[in-house]
Design a protein around this motif. Structure first.
Motif, PDB file in Angstrom:
ATOM      1  N   UNK A 148       0.720  -1.319   0.073  1.00 54.52           N
ATOM      2  CA  UNK A 148       0.045   0.118   0.247  1.00 54.52           C
ATOM      3  C   UNK A 148       0.923   1.445  -0.025  1.00 54.52           C
ATOM      4  N   UNK A 149       1.936   1.187   0.645  1.00 62.09           N
ATOM      5  CA  UNK A 149       2.864   2.541   0.788  1.00 62.09           C
ATOM      6  C   UNK A 149       3.485   2.657  -0.313  1.00 62.09           C
ATOM      7  N   UNK A 150       3.817   1.705  -1.046  1.00 58.59           N
ATOM      8  CA  UNK A 150       4.553   1.677  -2.610  1.00 58.59           C
ATOM      9  C   UNK A 150       3.886   2.175  -3.658  1.00 58.59           C
ATOM     10  N   UNK A 151       2.655   1.454  -3.551  1.00 59.18           N
ATOM     11  CA  UNK A 151       1.778   1.902  -4.708  1.00 59.18           C
ATOM     12  C   UNK A 151       1.121   3.507  -4.663  1.00 59.18           C
ATOM     13  N   UNK A 152       0.918   3.879  -3.270  1.00 61.21           N
ATOM     14  CA  UNK A 152       0.564   5.118  -3.181  1.00 61.21           C
ATOM     15  C   UNK A 152       1.474   6.117  -3.266  1.00 61.21           C
ATOM     16  N   UNK A 153       2.670   5.996  -2.903  1.00 62.89           N
ATOM     17  CA  UNK A 153       3.712   7.004  -2.938  1.00 62.89           C
ATOM     18  C   UNK A 153       4.476   7.028  -4.452  1.00 62.89           C
ATOM     19  N   UNK A 154       4.408   5.793  -5.279  1.00 64.28           N
ATOM     20  CA  UNK A 154       4.915   5.628  -6.494  1.00 64.28           C
ATOM     21  C   UNK A 154       3.809   5.917  -7.640  1.00 64.28           C
ATOM     22  N   UNK A 155       2.690   5.744  -7.089  1.00 64.06           N
ATOM     23  CA  UNK A 155       1.758   5.896  -8.115  1.00 64.06           C
ATOM     24  C   UNK A 155       1.660   4.865  -9.147  1.00 64.06           C
ATOM     25  N   UNK A 156       1.568   3.382  -8.571  1.00 58.38           N
ATOM     26  CA  UNK A 156       1.884   2.443  -9.451  1.00 58.38           C
ATOM     27  C   UNK A 156       0.887   1.459  -8.934  1.00 58.38           C
ATOM     28  N   UNK A 157       0.590   0.555  -9.559  1.00 60.45           N
ATOM     29  CA  UNK A 157      -0.499  -0.424  -9.379  1.00 60.45           C
ATOM     30  C   UNK A 157       0.057  -2.068  -9.920  1.00 60.45           C
ATOM     31  N   UNK A 158       0.131  -2.841  -9.193  1.00 55.68           N
ATOM     32  CA  UNK A 158       0.648  -4.287  -9.598  1.00 55.68           C
ATOM     33  C   UNK A 158       2.057  -4.205  -9.775  1.00 55.68           C
ATOM     34  N   UNK A 159       2.648  -5.287 -10.669  1.00 54.90           N
ATOM     35  CA  UNK A 159       4.043  -5.282 -11.172  1.00 54.90           C
ATOM     36  C   UNK A 159       4.276  -4.806 -12.412  1.00 54.90           C
ATOM     37  N   UNK A 160       3.514  -5.446 -13.366  1.00 54.22           N
ATOM     38  CA  UNK A 160       3.571  -5.018 -14.661  1.00 54.22           C
ATOM     39  C   UNK A 160       2.229  -4.005 -14.839  1.00 54.22           C
ATOM     40  N   UNK A 161       1.170  -4.489 -14.486  1.00 55.36           N
ATOM     41  CA  UNK A 161      -0.179  -3.664 -14.751  1.00 55.36           C
ATOM     42  C   UNK A 161      -1.012  -4.085 -13.771  1.00 55.36           C
ATOM     43  N   UNK A 162      -2.212  -3.529 -13.609  1.00 55.31           N
ATOM     44  CA  UNK A 162      -2.847  -3.706 -12.220  1.00 55.31           C
ATOM     45  C   UNK A 162      -3.770  -5.063 -12.321  1.00 55.31           C
ATOM     46  N   UNK A 189     -15.046   0.475  -7.524  1.00 55.71           N
ATOM     47  CA  UNK A 189     -15.982   1.351  -8.372  1.00 55.71           C
ATOM     48  C   UNK A 189     -15.159   1.584  -9.691  1.00 55.71           C
ATOM     49  N   UNK A 190     -13.716   1.537  -9.372  1.00 55.36           N
ATOM     50  CA  UNK A 190     -13.022   2.021 -10.769  1.00 55.36           C
ATOM     51  C   UNK A 190     -12.977   0.996 -11.705  1.00 55.36           C
ATOM     52  N   UNK A 191     -12.908  -0.266 -11.167  1.00 52.45           N
ATOM     53  CA  UNK A 191     -12.689  -1.546 -11.879  1.00 52.45           C
ATOM     54  C   UNK A 191     -14.094  -1.838 -12.517  1.00 52.45           C
ATOM     55  N   UNK A 192     -15.299  -1.477 -12.181  1.00 51.23           N
ATOM     56  CA  UNK A 192     -16.302  -1.670 -12.749  1.00 51.23           C
ATOM     57  C   UNK A 192     -16.846  -0.580 -13.760  1.00 51.23           C
ATOM     58  N   UNK A 193     -16.236   0.712 -13.520  1.00 49.07           N
ATOM     59  CA  UNK A 193     -16.880   1.763 -14.251  1.00 49.07           C
ATOM     60  C   UNK A 193     -15.691   2.627 -14.697  1.00 49.07           C
ATOM     61  N   UNK A 194     -14.728   2.899 -14.211  1.00 42.87           N
ATOM     62  CA  UNK A 194     -13.930   3.758 -14.846  1.00 42.87           C
ATOM     63  C   UNK A 194     -12.353   3.147 -14.534  1.00 42.87           C
ATOM     64  N   UNK A 195     -11.843   2.557 -15.319  1.00 45.78           N
ATOM     65  CA  UNK A 195     -10.326   2.006 -15.242  1.00 45.78           C
ATOM     66  C   UNK A 195      -9.458   3.172 -15.124  1.00 45.78           C
ATOM     67  N   UNK A 196      -9.573   4.310 -15.768  1.00 41.77           N
ATOM     68  CA  UNK A 196      -8.709   5.417 -15.750  1.00 41.77           C
ATOM     69  C   UNK A 196      -8.290   5.827 -14.366  1.00 41.77           C
ATOM     70  N   UNK A 197      -9.253   5.633 -13.406  1.00 41.84           N
ATOM     71  CA  UNK A 197      -8.934   6.058 -12.047  1.00 41.84           C
ATOM     72  C   UNK A 197      -7.957   5.308 -11.253  1.00 41.84           C
ATOM     73  N   UNK A 198      -7.707   4.190 -12.122  1.00 39.90           N
ATOM     74  CA  UNK A 198      -6.644   3.529 -11.368  1.00 39.90           C
ATOM     75  C   UNK A 198      -5.302   3.828 -11.952  1.00 39.90           C
ATOM     76  N   UNK A 199      -3.997   3.642 -11.145  1.00 43.32           N
ATOM     77  CA  UNK A 199      -2.741   3.906 -11.677  1.00 43.32           C
ATOM     78  C   UNK A 199      -2.531   2.887 -12.794  1.00 43.32           C
ATOM     79  N   UNK A 200      -1.948   3.413 -13.983  1.00 46.28           N
ATOM     80  CA  UNK A 200      -1.861   2.601 -15.279  1.00 46.28           C
ATOM     81  C   UNK A 200      -0.478   1.945 -15.254  1.00 46.28           C
TER      82      UNK A 200
END
Length: 307
Positions: A148-162, A189-200
């Motif tokens: 959680x800390x790393x994904x929040x601070x570095x604005x990333x998600x997953x290893x290659x993609x969410x 909510x982002x997974x069902x409605x708007x994937x752009x709300x997730x870090x790409x």
């Protein structure tokens, strides 16, 4: 007068350098504390992988307890040097010079160690996926916090993609730390409605860039080089000041014989006059040479001369 001005200039330069040492040491401690927090989370994510070894090689010289202790010691040394410069104390200045020399050697060794190239490749990022199945488990709360800390601070998600979260775990959507704007249930909510709300962007490239060296690490290297040059200059100025103070405190030369106590030259005493040489009396003439004395007290020779 020129000598006093030069000593005063040396003292001002040394005082300014000591103030610079205080500021730089405090900045190094602050940046090292910031990097230590990030490094702990990276080491948690990369445990038992080549990435962990590479991260240790890159950042250990910066956040190592020895370096932290050296920075704290530098603050004390700068205070001693500042006081020794103001008081013109030869003992404090000598101790200041020796301490700076020791600190410089430690920093030089740390700088050489920091520039070692970490042995990693981009393909090693895939090993991060092995840390994902334990996310959210009660006995792995420390791992959950690190993700959680790393994904929040570095604005990333997953290893290659969410979608790595969906492949490696039984989760139906990524963690809420993948959201650009975090709130409870934002990832669902982002997974069902708007994937752009997730870090790409995935966290693998972020970890790779962090291990290869961040801007903060480059700033620490620059500060290290700057403080090393400043220490060389400070040691040179300290030796010069020590020589000047020692020269001024030497025993003064004994005054000349003809110099008075008030500083004015007294007139040199006149050399004793030589007594005038009196003509030495000749040897007495024998009485026979003068001739027989007459009854009136004159000799016969004198009487003949008068006649």
């Amino acid at each position: 007068m020129a000598r006093q001005d030069a000593v005063r200039c040396l003292r001002c330069l040394l005082c300014a350098l000591n103030v610079l040492f205080w500021l730089v040491a405090i900045c190094v401690l602050a940046v090292a504390a910031w990097l230590r927090d990030y490094l702990n989370n990276v080491l948690t994510l990369t445990a038992d992988t080549r990435l962990e070894e590479a991260a240790i090689v890159t950042y250990s010289p910066v956040v190592h307890p020895v370096i932290i202790a050296v920075c704290c010691f530098l603050i004390i040394v700068a205070m001693v040097g500042y006081c020794g410069t103001l008081k013109d104390n030869l003992l404090l200045l000598s101790w200041y010079f020796g301490s700076l020399l020791v600190i410089f050697c430690v920093e030089l060794a740390s700088g050489v160690w920091t520039y070692e190239e970490p042995p990693i490749q981009r393909s090693d990022m895939i090993s991060l996926k092995s840390r994902m199945p334990n996310y959210g488990l009660p006995r792995y709360q420390w791992l959950t916090h690190a993700w959680n800390f790393f994904q929040t601070e570095f604005k990333c998600c997953g290893v290659i993609y969410f979608t790595d979260w969906l492949e490696m775990t039984e989760m139906e959507w990524p963690p809420d730390s993948c959201c650009a704007r975090q709130y409870p249930g934002c990832a669902r909510q982002a997974h069902h409605w708007d994937l752009s709300a997730l870090h790409q962007e995935g966290c693998g490239p972020k970890v790779y860039s962090f291990i290869r060296g961040t801007k903060q690490l480059q700033a620490l290297r620059f500060l290290g080089v700057s403080i090393g040059v400043s220490q060389i200059l400070a040691m040179t100025l300290t030796l010069t000041l020590l020589w000047a103070l020692y020269y001024d405190r030497r025993a003064p030369d004994p005054p000349e014989q003809g110099t008075a106590q008030g500083g004015e030259h007294a007139p040199a005493p006149a050399p004793p006059s030589q007594p005038e040489e009196q003509p030495k009396p000749g040897p007495p003439r024998p009485a026979e040479a003068r001739g027989p004395a007459l009854p009136n007290g004159h000799t016969q020779l004198e009487m003949e001369q008068f006649s």
